[in-house]
Design a protein around this motif. Structure first.
Motif, PDB file in Angstrom:
ATOM      1  N   LYS A   4      -4.632   0.626 -12.111  1.00  0.00           N
ATOM      2  CA  LYS A   4      -5.543   1.390 -12.958  1.00  0.00           C
ATOM      3  C   LYS A   4      -5.024   2.816 -13.048  1.00  0.00           C
ATOM      4  O   LYS A   4      -4.615   3.400 -12.046  1.00  0.00           O
ATOM      5  CB  LYS A   4      -6.958   1.366 -12.381  1.00  0.00           C
ATOM      6  N   HIS A   5      -5.049   3.336 -14.260  1.00  0.00           N
ATOM      7  CA  HIS A   5      -4.565   4.693 -14.517  1.00  0.00           C
ATOM      8  C   HIS A   5      -5.744   5.589 -14.856  1.00  0.00           C
ATOM      9  O   HIS A   5      -6.552   5.272 -15.725  1.00  0.00           O
ATOM     10  CB  HIS A   5      -3.582   4.691 -15.696  1.00  0.00           C
ATOM     11  N   TYR A  12      -4.492   0.676  -7.190  1.00  0.00           N
ATOM     12  CA  TYR A  12      -4.715  -0.764  -7.245  1.00  0.00           C
ATOM     13  C   TYR A  12      -5.823  -1.097  -6.252  1.00  0.00           C
ATOM     14  O   TYR A  12      -5.779  -0.661  -5.099  1.00  0.00           O
ATOM     15  CB  TYR A  12      -3.437  -1.525  -6.886  1.00  0.00           C
ATOM     16  N   MET A  13      -6.813  -1.860  -6.705  1.00  0.00           N
ATOM     17  CA  MET A  13      -7.907  -2.299  -5.842  1.00  0.00           C
ATOM     18  C   MET A  13      -7.914  -3.823  -5.751  1.00  0.00           C
ATOM     19  O   MET A  13      -7.563  -4.495  -6.721  1.00  0.00           O
ATOM     20  CB  MET A  13      -9.268  -1.864  -6.405  1.00  0.00           C
ATOM     21  N   GLU A  22      -2.302   3.714  -3.893  1.00  0.00           N
ATOM     22  CA  GLU A  22      -2.780   4.860  -4.663  1.00  0.00           C
ATOM     23  C   GLU A  22      -1.743   5.965  -4.653  1.00  0.00           C
ATOM     24  O   GLU A  22      -1.017   6.155  -3.672  1.00  0.00           O
ATOM     25  CB  GLU A  22      -4.068   5.374  -4.022  1.00  0.00           C
ATOM     26  N   ILE A  23      -1.679   6.700  -5.756  1.00  0.00           N
ATOM     27  CA  ILE A  23      -0.871   7.908  -5.849  1.00  0.00           C
ATOM     28  C   ILE A  23      -1.697   8.959  -6.577  1.00  0.00           C
ATOM     29  O   ILE A  23      -2.401   8.641  -7.544  1.00  0.00           O
ATOM     30  CB  ILE A  23       0.475   7.642  -6.549  1.00  0.00           C
ATOM     31  N   LEU A  24      -1.646  10.183  -6.073  1.00  0.00           N
ATOM     32  CA  LEU A  24      -2.396  11.291  -6.654  1.00  0.00           C
ATOM     33  C   LEU A  24      -1.417  12.370  -7.104  1.00  0.00           C
ATOM     34  O   LEU A  24      -0.485  12.713  -6.370  1.00  0.00           O
ATOM     35  CB  LEU A  24      -3.364  11.888  -5.634  1.00  0.00           C
ATOM     36  N   LEU A  53       4.599   2.833  -7.857  1.00  0.00           N
ATOM     37  CA  LEU A  53       3.634   3.908  -8.077  1.00  0.00           C
ATOM     38  C   LEU A  53       4.348   5.193  -8.490  1.00  0.00           C
ATOM     39  O   LEU A  53       3.909   5.884  -9.408  1.00  0.00           O
ATOM     40  CB  LEU A  53       2.807   4.165  -6.813  1.00  0.00           C
ATOM     41  N   MET A  54       5.447   5.508  -7.816  1.00  0.00           N
ATOM     42  CA  MET A  54       6.211   6.714  -8.152  1.00  0.00           C
ATOM     43  C   MET A  54       6.743   6.637  -9.577  1.00  0.00           C
ATOM     44  O   MET A  54       6.635   7.610 -10.333  1.00  0.00           O
ATOM     45  CB  MET A  54       7.368   6.894  -7.164  1.00  0.00           C
TER      46      MET A  54
END
Length: 89
Positions: A4-5, A12-13, A22-24, A53-54
């Motif tokens: 999810k973006h 991702y859940m 997760e990435i912030l 993710l990166m």
């Protein structure tokens, strides 16, 4: 695996709503998007999820015409190996 973006976040859940990856990357005043946090649950480690993710984060940051900044320890290591514009480190 469907990520999810959101604004400054990709995650991702599982089916129970638990965040497994997760990435912030909040935007700073100078227009950079600072990758401050990456997380991958133990159940997903070793599958390339953090690297994915990166890649997605950098792609999203560039599509928003921002400059990525790497401050999370994993992000720094990833950028040293994978990001050609190393002057943003």
């Amino acid at each position: 695996m469907i990520f999810k973006h959101e604004n400054s976040r990709i995650y991702y859940m599982d089916e129970n709503g638990k965040v497994l990856a997760e990435i912030l990357f909040p935007t700073e005043a100078d227009g950079t998007a600072n990758i401050t946090h990456t997380f991958v649950d133990d159940s997903l480690r070793g599958q390339g999820v953090a690297g994915k993710l990166m890649e997605m984060a950098v792609e999203q940051i560039k599509s928003e015409q921002k400059t990525p900044k790497f401050t999370c320890s994993y992000a720094i290591k990833w950028a040293e190996k994978n990001y050609s514009n190393s002057n943003t480190l």
